[in-house]
Enzyme design. Structure first.
Site, mmCIF file in Angstrom:
data_model
loop_
_atom_site.group_PDB
_atom_site.id
_atom_site.type_symbol
_atom_site.label_atom_id
_atom_site.label_comp_id
_atom_site.label_asym_id
_atom_site.label_seq_id
_atom_site.Cartn_x
_atom_site.Cartn_y
_atom_site.Cartn_z
ATOM 1 N N ASN A 11 0.839 -1.214 0.000
ATOM 2 C CA ASN A 11 0.000 0.000 0.000
ATOM 3 C C ASN A 11 0.862 1.247 0.000
ATOM 4 O OD1 ASN A 11 -2.550 -1.226 -0.015
ATOM 5 N ND2 ASN A 11 -2.331 -1.671 2.175
ATOM 6 N N ASP A 68 12.850 5.769 8.610
ATOM 7 C CA ASP A 68 12.831 5.335 9.995
ATOM 8 C C ASP A 68 12.078 6.396 10.790
ATOM 9 O OD1 ASP A 68 13.717 3.191 11.756
ATOM 10 O OD2 ASP A 68 14.795 4.747 12.830
ATOM 11 N N LYS A 171 -4.424 11.851 8.476
ATOM 12 C CA LYS A 171 -3.130 11.605 9.152
ATOM 13 C C LYS A 171 -1.972 11.807 8.173
ATOM 14 C CE LYS A 171 -0.339 8.162 11.445
ATOM 15 N NZ LYS A 171 -0.130 6.757 11.765
#
Ligand code: IMP
Length: 191
Positions: A11, A68, A171
């Site tokens: 995705n 990260d 978000k």
């Protein structure tokens, strides 16, 4: 040009593929036959993103980018930070991590925190990093069932809902990862 995105989340890969120029073909880790755990042993978020990108260049020879992320809490001097995934132990369990964080913040009035994502791009021998920050605060209880990780206890600045109570689209618009990836996309579009 082929560019490896250090992920196996299809995705995420599709989302970013739709935003990069057509001449860039994104490949996942499984597309290049990388099935091992890539080392993430650096003491910083930036260091880990760079370590992952450099590992792929060294062992697979592709241009690539790696990300990260960590949650940095002001009252805890930036913890859990680079240890966000394994804050409560090697089981890497989100419920345990959230409980640990809520416990450690029990007596603290300063609940300011931010998520930080670093994307490290290794392109034709050059390294470039893009940082996305989302400021907010840690709630006193968990709210919502969307998202993952620390989402139920993180409220972005100006929001009265946690990340676990808002849609993924929302978000992504205001979030750390979305901001870092947007900068990467601008850079790739300007090549
Ligand atoms: P990673 O570098 O994306 O694997 O993120 C490391 C850890 O940070 C994850 O295991 C989560 O615990 C936490 N984390 C990363 N991104 C998010 C997010 O968007 N929401 C909540 N937690 C996150």
């Amino acid at each position: 040009m082929k560019l490896v995105f250090a992920t196996n989340n299809h995705n995420k890969l599709k989302e970013v593929q739709a935003l990069v120029p057509d001449h860039i073909e994104l490949l996942s880790l499984s597309d290049i036959g990388c099935n091992e755990d890539i080392p993430e042993t650096q003491p910083t978020i930036e260091g880990n993103a760079i370590q992952k990108a450099e590992y792929l260049v060294k062992h697979y020879g592709y241009n690539c980018f790696a990300d990260d992320t960590g949650l940095e809490v002001e009252a805890l001097e930036g913890d859990p930070g680079v240890y966000s995934a394994r804050y409560a132990g090697p089981q890497r369990n989100s419920e345990d991590n959230m409980n640990m964080l809520l416990g450690n913040l029990k007596d603290k009035s300063n609940r300011n925190a931010h998520f930080k994502t670093v994307v490290a791009l290794h392109l034709n021998g050059e390294l470039k990093t893009f940082t996305g920050i989302c400021k907010g605060e840690i709630t006193t209880e968990k709210h919502g069932d969307k998202g993952f990780g620390y989402d139920p206890i993180f409220k972005a600045e100006g929001y009265d809902k946690t990340f676990a109570q808002i849609s993924l689209e929302e978000k992504n618009k205001i979030g750390h990862r979305g901001k870092a990836v947007q900068q990467l996309i601008v850079f790739l579009n300007n090549l």
